[in-house]
Design an enzyme around this catalytic site. Structure first.
Site, PDB file in Angstrom:
ATOM      1  CG  ASP A  14      41.683  56.243 109.938  1.00 39.56           C
ATOM      2  OD1 ASP A  14      41.761  57.193 109.136  1.00 39.56           O
ATOM      3  OD2 ASP A  14      42.500  56.066 110.858  1.00 39.56           O
ATOM      4  CG  HIS A  31      38.103  61.039 101.277  1.00 39.12           C
ATOM      5  ND1 HIS A  31      38.298  60.389 102.467  1.00 39.12           N
ATOM      6  CD2 HIS A  31      38.896  62.148 101.331  1.00 39.12           C
ATOM      7  CE1 HIS A  31      39.145  61.080 103.220  1.00 39.12           C
ATOM      8  NE2 HIS A  31      39.534  62.144 102.547  1.00 39.12           N
ATOM      9  CG  LEU A 125      20.640  49.420 107.530  1.00 41.87           C
ATOM     10  CD1 LEU A 125      21.265  48.523 108.603  1.00 41.87           C
ATOM     11  CD2 LEU A 125      21.584  49.521 106.331  1.00 41.87           C
TER      12      LEU A 125
HETATM   13  C1  FPP Z   1      39.182  58.958 107.335  1.00 39.02           C
HETATM   14  O1  FPP Z   1      40.241  58.614 106.475  1.00 39.02           O
HETATM   15  C2  FPP Z   1      37.962  59.114 106.548  1.00 39.02           C
HETATM   16  C3  FPP Z   1      37.252  60.253 106.455  1.00 39.02           C
HETATM   17  C4  FPP Z   1      37.611  61.496 107.177  1.00 39.02           C
HETATM   18  C5  FPP Z   1      36.066  60.350 105.590  1.00 39.02           C
HETATM   19  C6  FPP Z   1      35.261  59.113 105.402  1.00 39.02           C
HETATM   20  C7  FPP Z   1      34.481  59.234 104.155  1.00 39.02           C
HETATM   21  C8  FPP Z   1      34.176  58.225 103.314  1.00 39.02           C
HETATM   22  C9  FPP Z   1      34.471  56.827 103.569  1.00 39.02           C
HETATM   23  C10 FPP Z   1      33.531  58.479 101.996  1.00 39.02           C
HETATM   24  C11 FPP Z   1      32.267  59.201 102.026  1.00 39.02           C
HETATM   25  C12 FPP Z   1      31.282  58.683 102.982  1.00 39.02           C
HETATM   26  C13 FPP Z   1      30.034  58.289 102.669  1.00 39.02           C
HETATM   27  C14 FPP Z   1      29.078  57.963 103.736  1.00 39.02           C
HETATM   28  C15 FPP Z   1      29.589  58.170 101.279  1.00 39.02           C
HETATM   29  P1  FPP Z   1      41.539  59.566 106.425  1.00 39.02           P
HETATM   30  O2  FPP Z   1      41.352  60.536 105.340  1.00 39.02           O
HETATM   31  O3  FPP Z   1      41.743  60.141 107.779  1.00 39.02           O
HETATM   32  O4  FPP Z   1      42.646  58.553 106.055  1.00 39.02           O
HETATM   33  P2  FPP Z   1      44.163  58.661 106.515  1.00 39.02           P
HETATM   34  O5  FPP Z   1      44.180  58.340 107.997  1.00 39.02           O
HETATM   35  O6  FPP Z   1      44.820  57.619 105.700  1.00 39.02           O
HETATM   36  O7  FPP Z   1      44.648  60.043 106.222  1.00 39.02           O
END
Ligand code: FPP
Length: 244
Positions: A14, A31, A125
């Site tokens: 997150d 992201h 893994l």
């Molecule tokens: C939450 O942060 C994160 C996500 C909804 C997406 C997670 C994706 C990645 C880490 C990148 C792609 C993944 C892989 C496996 C390559 P948020 O957007 O909710 O952050 P915020 O709370 O600051 O809005």
């Protein structure tokens, strides 16, 4: 206290959006930066004693985000799988994607299937990416599937029904890390985390490092996991009755 050497780690990644917004950037850049962190963590995981790693990449509730962000995430996941497939094969990483597939773009589903097929049998893994995933939906699905069973499933059998491949049951989560400063599970691995040790970090996911994961694992080693039992210690002060 020394814990088992091949642990199951779950990560709620997150904070990508906030990390980018604080820099005045589009959220998708957060992201993208988060995806680079994923690559480093996956590479380091076997050497840190991690046997199973489950990453929350896209929740079923994330569909309600603005369309360009959703489309950007789908694209990022597809490119990630395509790019990382040969590295996963070379490093013995078996990739599995959990969650619904019927709402994903066909191009992503194809990439998922190719990657799962190409990396099957990897033994260093087990990497599980949760995409269009909801723990509550997974539990409901397993309950529906259990109706086909000859008898009511016990916990172990139910855990196997929860796995996307029932012959390869998923071990319970040993530790769960959530970045981004929030203190909740957000519908992630609710059954599997029954006795997980929880770590909530104030840093944003793009700031997470292998060193930070190593620090969390070291702290985990010192947690007293009683699984509901009474603590064993030298004197009465160590054997007080506590829950969990
Ligand atoms: C939450 O942060 C994160 C996500 C909804 C997406 C997670 C994706 C990645 C880490 C990148 C792609 C993944 C892989 C496996 C390559 P948020 O957007 O909710 O952050 P915020 O709370 O600051 O809005």
């Amino acid at each position: 206290m020394r814990q088992s050497s091949r642990v199951h780690v779950a990560l709620i990644m997150d904070g990508n959006g906030r990390w980018a917004e604080r820099r005045g950037w589009e959220r998708i850049r957060g992201h993208q930066a988060g995806g680079q962190v994923v690559e480093r963590i996956v590479e380091a995981a076997p050497g840190l004693g991690i046997g199973v790693l489950t990453l929350y990449a896209f929740s079923s509730d994330n569909w309600s985000r603005p369309m360009p962000e959703v489309a950007g995430l789908m694209r990022l996941l597809r490119l990630h799988l395509r790019r990382e497939r040969s590295r996963a094969m070379a490093n013995g990483v078996a990739v599995e994607v959990i969650g619904r597939r019927d709402r994903l773009p066909q191009s992503l589903v194809r990439e998922i299937e190719r990657t799962e097929e190409a990396t099957r049998g990897g033994s260093s893994l087990r990497l599980r990416l949760a995409v269009d995933y909801s723990a509550r939906d997974a539990i409901v699905d397993a309950a529906l599937r259990s109706r086909e069973e000859p008898r009511a499933p016990d916990r172990e059998r139910f855990a196997a029904l929860l796995s996307s491949s029932p012959h390869v049951p998923v071990p319970p989560v040993d530790l769960l890390v959530r970045t981004g400063g929030e203190f909740r599970l957000s519908d992630f691995l609710l059954w599997e985390c029954a006795y997980a040790e929880l770590f909530f970090l104030p840093i944003m996911w793009p700031e997470f490092t292998v060193a930070e994961l190593r620090r969390v694992l070291a702290e985990f080693e010192h947690r007293d996991r009683r699984f509901g039992r009474v603590a064993v210690g030298p004197g009465p002060e160590h054997s007080e009755r506590r829950i969990g």
